[in-house]
Design a protein around this motif. Structure first.
Motif, PDB file in Angstrom:
ATOM      1  N   LEU A   1      11.094  -0.232  -2.207  1.00  0.00           N
ATOM      2  CA  LEU A   1      12.448  -0.395  -2.747  1.00  0.00           C
ATOM      3  C   LEU A   1      12.548  -1.666  -3.588  1.00  0.00           C
ATOM      4  O   LEU A   1      13.294  -1.710  -4.565  1.00  0.00           O
ATOM      5  N   CYS A   2      11.779  -2.686  -3.229  1.00  0.00           N
ATOM      6  CA  CYS A   2      11.764  -3.927  -4.019  1.00  0.00           C
ATOM      7  C   CYS A   2      11.296  -3.675  -5.450  1.00  0.00           C
ATOM      8  O   CYS A   2      11.725  -4.371  -6.375  1.00  0.00           O
ATOM      9  N   TYR A   3      10.413  -2.723  -5.625  1.00  0.00           N
ATOM     10  CA  TYR A   3       9.852  -2.408  -6.947  1.00  0.00           C
ATOM     11  C   TYR A   3      10.605  -1.274  -7.645  1.00  0.00           C
ATOM     12  O   TYR A   3      10.284  -0.944  -8.787  1.00  0.00           O
TER      13      TYR A   3
ATOM     14  N   GLY B   1      10.327   9.495  -1.389  1.00  0.00           N
ATOM     15  CA  GLY B   1       9.521   8.696  -0.468  1.00  0.00           C
ATOM     16  C   GLY B   1      10.220   7.421  -0.036  1.00  0.00           C
ATOM     17  O   GLY B   1      10.166   7.033   1.134  1.00  0.00           O
ATOM     18  N   VAL B   2      10.898   6.762  -0.984  1.00  0.00           N
ATOM     19  CA  VAL B   2      11.617   5.534  -0.655  1.00  0.00           C
ATOM     20  C   VAL B   2      12.784   5.842   0.276  1.00  0.00           C
ATOM     21  O   VAL B   2      12.927   5.224   1.339  1.00  0.00           O
ATOM     22  N   LEU B   3      13.626   6.795  -0.101  1.00  0.00           N
ATOM     23  CA  LEU B   3      14.793   7.138   0.715  1.00  0.00           C
ATOM     24  C   LEU B   3      14.375   7.715   2.071  1.00  0.00           C
ATOM     25  O   LEU B   3      14.893   7.305   3.116  1.00  0.00           O
ATOM     26  N   GLY B   4      13.415   8.631   2.047  1.00  0.00           N
ATOM     27  CA  GLY B   4      12.937   9.216   3.297  1.00  0.00           C
ATOM     28  C   GLY B   4      12.320   8.176   4.212  1.00  0.00           C
ATOM     29  O   GLY B   4      12.536   8.201   5.431  1.00  0.00           O
ATOM     30  N   GLY B   5      11.564   7.249   3.629  1.00  0.00           N
ATOM     31  CA  GLY B   5      10.957   6.181   4.417  1.00  0.00           C
ATOM     32  C   GLY B   5      11.997   5.334   5.131  1.00  0.00           C
ATOM     33  O   GLY B   5      11.850   4.993   6.305  1.00  0.00           O
TER      34      GLY B   5
ATOM     35  N   HIS C   1       5.244  10.704 -10.313  1.00  0.00           N
ATOM     36  CA  HIS C   1       6.416  11.575 -10.397  1.00  0.00           C
ATOM     37  C   HIS C   1       7.585  10.810  -9.783  1.00  0.00           C
ATOM     38  O   HIS C   1       7.546  10.442  -8.605  1.00  0.00           O
ATOM     39  N   PHE C   2       8.621  10.574 -10.597  1.00  0.00           N
ATOM     40  CA  PHE C   2       9.736   9.760 -10.120  1.00  0.00           C
ATOM     41  C   PHE C   2      10.428  10.379  -8.912  1.00  0.00           C
ATOM     42  O   PHE C   2      10.852   9.667  -7.998  1.00  0.00           O
ATOM     43  N   GLY C   3      10.541  11.692  -8.857  1.00  0.00           N
ATOM     44  CA  GLY C   3      11.161  12.357  -7.710  1.00  0.00           C
ATOM     45  C   GLY C   3      10.415  12.089  -6.422  1.00  0.00           C
ATOM     46  O   GLY C   3      11.029  11.847  -5.381  1.00  0.00           O
ATOM     47  N   VAL C   4       9.092  12.142  -6.477  1.00  0.00           N
ATOM     48  CA  VAL C   4       8.273  11.848  -5.293  1.00  0.00           C
ATOM     49  C   VAL C   4       8.519  10.413  -4.842  1.00  0.00           C
ATOM     50  O   VAL C   4       8.694  10.140  -3.649  1.00  0.00           O
ATOM     51  N   PHE C   5       8.548   9.497  -5.810  1.00  0.00           N
ATOM     52  CA  PHE C   5       8.792   8.084  -5.491  1.00  0.00           C
ATOM     53  C   PHE C   5      10.159   7.914  -4.827  1.00  0.00           C
ATOM     54  O   PHE C   5      10.274   7.297  -3.765  1.00  0.00           O
ATOM     55  N   ALA C   6      11.194   8.474  -5.444  1.00  0.00           N
ATOM     56  CA  ALA C   6      12.563   8.306  -4.927  1.00  0.00           C
ATOM     57  C   ALA C   6      12.725   8.925  -3.541  1.00  0.00           C
ATOM     58  O   ALA C   6      13.315   8.301  -2.641  1.00  0.00           O
TER      59      ALA C   6
ATOM     60  N   LEU D   1       0.840  -1.210   0.000  1.00  0.00           N
ATOM     61  CA  LEU D   1       0.000   0.000   0.000  1.00  0.00           C
ATOM     62  C   LEU D   1       0.875   1.260   0.000  1.00  0.00           C
ATOM     63  O   LEU D   1       0.565   2.226  -0.700  1.00  0.00           O
ATOM     64  N   TRP D   2       1.962   1.249   0.764  1.00  0.00           N
ATOM     65  CA  TRP D   2       2.877   2.387   0.788  1.00  0.00           C
ATOM     66  C   TRP D   2       3.488   2.585  -0.604  1.00  0.00           C
ATOM     67  O   TRP D   2       3.629   3.703  -1.073  1.00  0.00           O
ATOM     68  N   PHE D   3       3.830   1.495  -1.270  1.00  0.00           N
ATOM     69  CA  PHE D   3       4.344   1.567  -2.641  1.00  0.00           C
ATOM     70  C   PHE D   3       3.330   2.248  -3.559  1.00  0.00           C
ATOM     71  O   PHE D   3       3.674   3.141  -4.343  1.00  0.00           O
ATOM     72  N   LEU D   4       2.069   1.872  -3.458  1.00  0.00           N
ATOM     73  CA  LEU D   4       1.030   2.468  -4.306  1.00  0.00           C
ATOM     74  C   LEU D   4       0.859   3.960  -4.009  1.00  0.00           C
ATOM     75  O   LEU D   4       0.646   4.758  -4.932  1.00  0.00           O
TER      76      LEU D   4
END
Length: 170
Positions: free
Chosen positions: A86-88, A49-53, A42-47, A32-35
């Motif tokens: 991060l897996c995805y 979010g992953v690093l910040g998480g 937006h790739f920046g938001v994804f990146a 759900l967090w991935f979704l």
């Protein structure tokens, strides 16, 4: 932040308190967090979010260890939750580079794509439970680093395995 709020986050809003397989249930919450992270497309938001998480997880999981007075308590699942996106990440980055745009959340659950989502999930649980080198060794790191880094490394193994499968499937 109060101990109660920290534990609420660390235990995945209560998901980590289930009696059996809390890490697996936390990993479902990670999907759900991935979704949520791909929703803005937006790739920046994804990146970020992953690093910040991951960074927040190191801090929160370390605090939870101190509160619970236990090393890497099974109820602490924030590390699984933040590692799942991060897996995805490899697949998301590849799609973004190939098409120039981020896939929508629905992309991952249409047609045959949901098999990939399920396969990545199972692979993550496999590596997180089996803990091949250096995943198991990483748990000896102090505090939240020892809690979170094993899941980050398991996610890296998933990306490597997915890349190898993709190369041979072509």
């Amino acid at each position: 932040m109060t101990s109660r709020v920290l534990l609420l986050l660390a235990q995945g809003f209560g998901v980590g308190r289930v009696r059996h397989a809390p890490g697996t249930f936390g990993s479902f919450l990670g999907v759900l967090w991935f979704l949520v992270l791909v929703w803005p497309r937006h790739f920046g938001v994804f990146a970020i979010g992953v690093l910040g998480g991951v960074l927040v997880s190191v801090w929160v999981c370390g605090a939870a260890e101190r509160i619970l007075e236990r090393t890497d308590p099974p109820s602490v699942v924030l590390d699984e939750i933040v590692a799942v996106p991060l897996c995805y990440a490899g697949g998301v980055a590849w799609l973004w580079l190939k098409t120039g745009e981020m896939p929508s959340p629905g992309f991952f659950f249409t047609g045959r794509n949901w098999w990939g989502v399920a396969g990545v999930f199972v692979a993550f649980r496999f590596f997180d439970i089996l803990k091949p080198w250096p995943i198991g060794v990483s748990q000896r790191l102090p505090g939240g680093w020892g809690v979170a880094l094993d899941d980050v490394l398991a996610a890296c193994y998933v990306n490597a395995a997915a890349a190898v499968l993709w190369l041979f499937a072509r």
